[in-house]
Design a protein around this motif. Structure first.
Motif, PDB file in Angstrom:
ATOM      1  N   LYS A 155       6.096 -31.279  12.411  1.00 37.59           N
ATOM      2  CA  LYS A 155       5.736 -30.116  11.586  1.00 37.59           C
ATOM      3  C   LYS A 155       6.999 -29.383  11.142  1.00 37.59           C
ATOM      4  N   CYS A 156       7.931 -29.166  12.066  1.00 41.67           N
ATOM      5  CA  CYS A 156       9.155 -28.433  11.726  1.00 41.67           C
ATOM      6  C   CYS A 156       9.969 -29.168  10.664  1.00 41.67           C
ATOM      7  N   GLN A 157       9.978 -30.490  10.757  1.00 39.08           N
ATOM      8  CA  GLN A 157      10.717 -31.250   9.734  1.00 39.08           C
ATOM      9  C   GLN A 157      10.107 -31.030   8.353  1.00 39.08           C
ATOM     10  N   HIS A 158       8.790 -31.022   8.292  1.00 41.28           N
ATOM     11  CA  HIS A 158       8.135 -30.786   6.999  1.00 41.28           C
ATOM     12  C   HIS A 158       8.423 -29.373   6.496  1.00 41.28           C
ATOM     13  N   ILE A 159       8.480 -28.442   7.427  1.00 37.67           N
ATOM     14  CA  ILE A 159       8.770 -27.055   7.045  1.00 37.67           C
ATOM     15  C   ILE A 159      10.191 -26.949   6.501  1.00 37.67           C
ATOM     16  N   THR A 160      11.123 -27.509   7.251  1.00 38.67           N
ATOM     17  CA  THR A 160      12.527 -27.430   6.851  1.00 38.67           C
ATOM     18  C   THR A 160      12.750 -28.075   5.485  1.00 38.67           C
ATOM     19  N   ASN A 214       4.224 -21.933  18.698  1.00 37.26           N
ATOM     20  CA  ASN A 214       4.628 -23.318  18.915  1.00 37.26           C
ATOM     21  C   ASN A 214       5.709 -23.732  17.913  1.00 37.26           C
ATOM     22  N   ILE A 215       5.466 -23.409  16.659  1.00 33.42           N
ATOM     23  CA  ILE A 215       6.409 -23.779  15.603  1.00 33.42           C
ATOM     24  C   ILE A 215       7.727 -23.021  15.777  1.00 33.42           C
ATOM     25  N   ASP A 231      17.349 -23.676  14.669  1.00 33.78           N
ATOM     26  CA  ASP A 231      17.035 -22.952  13.432  1.00 33.78           C
ATOM     27  C   ASP A 231      16.684 -21.509  13.798  1.00 33.78           C
ATOM     28  N   HIS A 232      17.633 -20.586  13.540  1.00 36.66           N
ATOM     29  CA  HIS A 232      17.376 -19.192  13.872  1.00 36.66           C
ATOM     30  C   HIS A 232      17.135 -18.364  12.625  1.00 36.66           C
TER      31      HIS A 232
END
Ligand code: SF4
Lengths: 219, 242, 468
Positions: B193-198, B215-216, B225-226
């Motif tokens: 999910k994070c990869q898709h977000i990024t 969770n994300i 990723d801050h």
């Protein structure tokens, strides 16, 4: 107690409540009624030209489609098709088709069931289904199942008037014209294929590599 | 209309700002909002872990506290789904109670669903400048059909540019106790999910369920990723993000 | 087949680290998920069609006894012999017996998941019958001595390089690399097996009660070959696979391939009824149908009955984010993914599969695509309830659940406890406002930080009449 009785007994006991005999009588009636009515489920509406829809769907399934108004032209169309692909001009066909002028088109056609070594098999079809571009073939003494299965090229000659909308329509036709289903009803939709390796579709798995559909009205 | 607001246990404890953001939105929509004082948890954690009995007790508590309202609104599709879909199921053996729960369920809404379809909120109080991407939480999406509603509300904000991620409707891997019991698997799902977000390059990932957002955010921060902001849709719509 | 689901958690770790597998799984997802969505819309009224399909399955399951008897009567009238098997071992015994009776030395087999339940191949080999799998995927697995990892695409876990290596080694032929060449090589090797086999073995996707027929869907044509050429045909399937009429089966066939592989229809749909006629040139002289129970009948009338609607399309696993990340082998038995997480505990023992009902986020993607509308997450939840009732949950988990419920039913105590908890967590979060470690919840914090709470609960702030 046999396995059959044990299994059926467990199934019977799973339905608790009502009196067994009453239930059994009701069930038999309900089953008979459902079989007699054999109601259809929802099926897509198929307005317009069934042969056109059949053709479009068959092409999508990687079948080749040719058309002629004159059945006598079928051998010529097939000869040209085979020549274009540098395929042998010899094969086997269903007995009902041996009367077509094969040799004048340069084809060596024999009326017998297919063997492993045969490369072209020519069949008719009981009917065809527009919804999915599918052939319906019935097995039988005059319509051997191997002809559409063993050769690398399967050719089916179809009367466009025998194209129905859905599989349900095909079953109705079978009920009208045959006392009971033959040993094998085969619905064929294009050349055999596999996608087992890397989900990549490859044509010609264990059955034909190509399927040629020739629409030609029977007289 | 009198709206009973159920803040949910997660928002109550972990991010109360989402509760206040929701109140602001409901008031902007002209609702008279009441927050029953003794509310706690909808009972979903127990219910989903096989503890049927506790879930029943909590459902009855909820019924007693919320049955009198015209509507019940929650800033979570997951808890709203519990009330709408699963409460009536819990009491199948008791037709009278089941019917009362069904009636309550009919009046219970996830926040954006309520604001968009029932309150028909057309102008939201918040302003936001930047690109956002939206994660569709599972229960809201599949149990309550929440998909267009948050997008429609965000579309009323001139400063917001919505950049859709691929697979916005795929689970982020939270799943309540799943995220603890199968941490490794859950983390992998969060990672996808994070990869898709990024990949969207969005300034903020926005969603409607705090569980998914924790969770994300937890995975984004752990992987360094801050900067990508992780916001509840109520925070964005109300202008209460910080 | 032995149930290894007890090993689930360890397998998850292994599978997540398997780079080749991960590549293979991403392919499955794109092909099958996108494939389905491209053709499922061809069904004019999908919700109605799914309702109809579920109703067809329920009609049979609600009166399975009589539908089975109707099927048996029709099949027998057409010359088939119907066998009943209580267990997987019974199937093996029956099929070995059929082989002996007809003097069978070689058998060609098309895909059958029920035969995987039984590990039929091993049993037949022991009985002196040489068995050749003919579905390309199953053939590859037979060569590699592996189990299928998907019910529709059995070899999805392997890439073409692995297949090329395997073929080169086992066939003793120059190594091919193209997928088409590999398929051609398998075709040529397998052709004699079809032509020479004494017995063909297949599954059956459906049994039609109206006509006593077995319906088989295949793409490769091997299903047609093994049911046409050998003199004996044995079809093995579960007792729940009965469907009333040809119309009913047409509705299901409209959904099955679209849900499974994203095809409008499979290349072949064969409806097989009885034995060859006197004048026929092809078809088996003997047609045996073996019906397996293996725990299915005890689901009837229970709150798990809906699982028996399953038509084995595989859509639930294709769309499952857990399956997509770990593949099928981790599930430890024949059936993987959401349907397997229910069937394995039910057919092979809940105590042997403690993780399977729990390894789901209840995201609901499976139920959303299931063509016969099985409420898969609800059934998983019911299994969790069974675990709770039967005391199969860890003491720690049971305590936590009960403690939370106890607290949540006591609002004042709950308010106090949560106020303390959020303050402690706020402190632990420090300047960064992140918790890097969660004592007792390392499952979370091994891979993720936990965003620290604000330090005040909503309810206390609200009571104070204000914001933060
Ligand atoms: S449970 Fe439903 S989706 Fe899964 S295999 Fe069975 S029929 Fe297909």
């Amino acid at each position: 107690m046999s396995a059959r009785e044990a299994i059926l007994g467990r199934i019977r006991n799973a339905r608790n409540g009502k009196d067994r005999h009453e239930q059994a009588a009701g069930a038999t009636e309900a089953i008979a009624a459902h079989l007699a009515r054999h109601p259809r489920g929802p099926a897509p509406a198929m307005p317009g030209d069934l042969p056109a829809r059949f053709r479009e769907r068959a092409l999508k399934l990687s079948s080749d489609v040719l058309e002629t108004a004159d059945r006598k032209e079928v051998p010529t169309l097939l000869a040209r098709y085979l020549n274009e692909r540098k395929l042998p001009l010899a094969g086997v066909c269903w007995p009902s088709l041996i009367g077509l002028p094969w040799s004048s088109a340069g084809l060596d056609m024999q009326s017998r069931p297919a063997r492993d070594s045969d490369l072209v098999g020519v069949t008719g079809a009981f009917c065809a289904i527009a919804e999915t571009g599918t052939l319906m073939l019935l097995s039988g003494a005059e319509t051997p199942a191997t002809t559409s299965l063993l050769p690398e090229t399967h050719v089916a000659v179809i009367d466009p008037r025998r194209i129905v909308a859905t599989m349900e329509d095909a079953w109705d036709l079978l009920r009208q014209e045959c006392r009971q289903p033959p040993r094998a009803v085969n619905f064929v939709s294009g050349p055999s294929r596999t996608a087992d390796i890397e989900q990549t579709v490859t044509l010609g798995a264990h059955g034909p590599y190509r399927v040629l559909l020739i629409l030609a009205p029977a007289r | 209309m009198r709206v009973g607001f159920f803040v949910t246990c997660l928002v109550d404890t972990m991010r109360p700002g989402i509760g206040f953001a929701s109140l602001k939105l409901l008031e902007a929509a002209g609702c008279e909002v009441v927050v029953p004082e003794h509310q706690t948890c909808c009972g979903q954690p127990g219910y989903n872990s096989g503890d049927h009995k506790s879930a029943e007790a909590m459902a009855l508590k909820f019924l007693a506290e919320f049955e009198t309202f015209d509507y019940v609104v929650l800033p979570s599709g997951s808890c709203a789904g519990m009330i709408r879909v699963h409460y009536p199921d819990l009491f199948k053996h008791d037709p009278e109670l089941s019917a009362r729960f069904a009636a309550l369920g009919q009046r219970t809404y996830e926040l954006t669903d309520f604001l968009h379809r029932i309150a028909r909120l057309e102008k939201v109080p918040g302003t936001f400048q930047g690109t956002v991407t939206y994660h569709d939480s599972c229960s809201g999406l599949r149990e309550l059909d929440v998909y267009r509603q948050p997008r429609a509300l965000l579309a009323t904000m001139p400063g917001v540019k919505l950049q859709e991620m691929v697979e916005s409707t795929t689970c982020c891997g939270f799943g309540g106790t799943f995220s603890l019991k199968y941490g490794e698997l859950s983390t992998r799902m969060a990672d996808n999910k994070c990869q898709h977000i990024t990949a969207t390059g969005a300034d903020a990932i926005v969603g409607g369920d705090l569980g998914c957002l924790l969770n994300i955010e937890g995975r984004l921060r752990r992987t360094g990723d801050h900067t990508t902001r992780v916001l509840h849709v109520a925070e964005v719509l109300s202008g209460e993000e910080k | 087949m032995q149930n290894n689901a007890i090993d689930f958690k360890r397998q998850v770790t292994v599978k997540l680290a398997d780079i080749k597998l991960q590549g293979a799984l991403s392919r499955l997802q794109s092909r099958f998920v996108e494939g389905r969505s491209a053709v499922i819309s061809e069904i004019a009224d999908l919700p109605e069609t799914r309702n109809a399909a579920a109703a067809i399955r329920d009609r049979v399951l609600n009166d399975l006894e009589h539908w089975l008897l109707q099927f048996e009567q029709q099949a027998t009238a057409r010359g088939a012999i119907v066998h009943w098997a209580e267990t997987d071992e019974d199937v093996n015994r029956i099929v070995a017996g059929i082989a002996r009776q007809h003097g069978v030395r070689t058998a060609a087999k098309s895909k059958s998941m029920v035969s995987e339940e039984c590990e039929l191949n091993d049993a037949l080999e022991q009985a002196g019958v040489e068995v050749m799998e003919t579905d390309l995927g199953e053939y590859i697995l037979q060569l590699a001595h592996e189990a299928p990892s998907h019910i529709v695409a059995p070899v999805v876990h392997k890439n073409k390089e692995e297949v090329a290596d395997l073929f080169a080694e086992k066939h003793q032929l120059p190594r091919k690399t193209g997928i088409a060449e590999l398929c051609r090589e398998a075709r040529e090797i397998l052709r004699p097996a079809f032509l020479n086999a004494d017995m063909g073995i297949s599954g059956a996707n459906f049994l039609v009660a109206e006509t006593g027929s077995a319906l088989i869907v295949t793409n490769e044509g091997n299903g047609r070959l093994v049911t046409t050429l050998p003199r004996v045909h044995v079809a093995i399937t579960g007792i729940e696979k009965v469907v009333p009429t040809l119309e009913d089966v047409s509705t299901l066939v409209r959904l099955l391939p679209r849900s499974a592989t994203g095809q409008s229809i499979t290349n072949y749909v064969s409806v097989l009824t009885g034995t060859r006629g006197d004048a026929d040139h092809d078809g088996p002289e003997h047609f045996h149908i073996v019906l397996l129970d293996n725990g299915r009948s005890k689901l009837l009338g229970s709150d798990m009955q809906e699982m028996l609607r399953c038509i084995r399309c595989g859509a639930c696993m294709n769309h499952c984010p857990v399956y997509q990340n770990i593949g099928g082998h981790a599930y430890g038995w024949v059936y993987p993914g959401p349907m397997g997480s229910i069937l394995t505990p039910l057919l092979s023992g809940l105590e042997k599969s403690p993780d399977l009902p729990n390894a789901s986020t209840f995201c609901g993607a499976c139920a959303a695509v299931c063509p016969v509308k099985i409420p898969l997450p609800d059934l998983l939840r019911k299994l969790r309830e069974q675990q709770m009732e039967r005391g199969m949950k860890s003491r720690q988990e049971t305590f936590m659940l009960k403690a939370w419920a106890w607290l949540a039913l006591r609002p004042n105590l709950y308010a106090l406890a949560t106020r303390i908890a959020v303050r402690v967590m706020r402190l632990l979060g420090g300047k960064e406002r992140l918790l890097h470690r969660l004592p007792g919840a390392h499952g979370w914090s091994d891979g993720r930080d936990f965003p620290a709470p604000a330090g005040r609960t909503f309810r206390e702030l609200y009571r104070q009449g204000g914001r933060k």
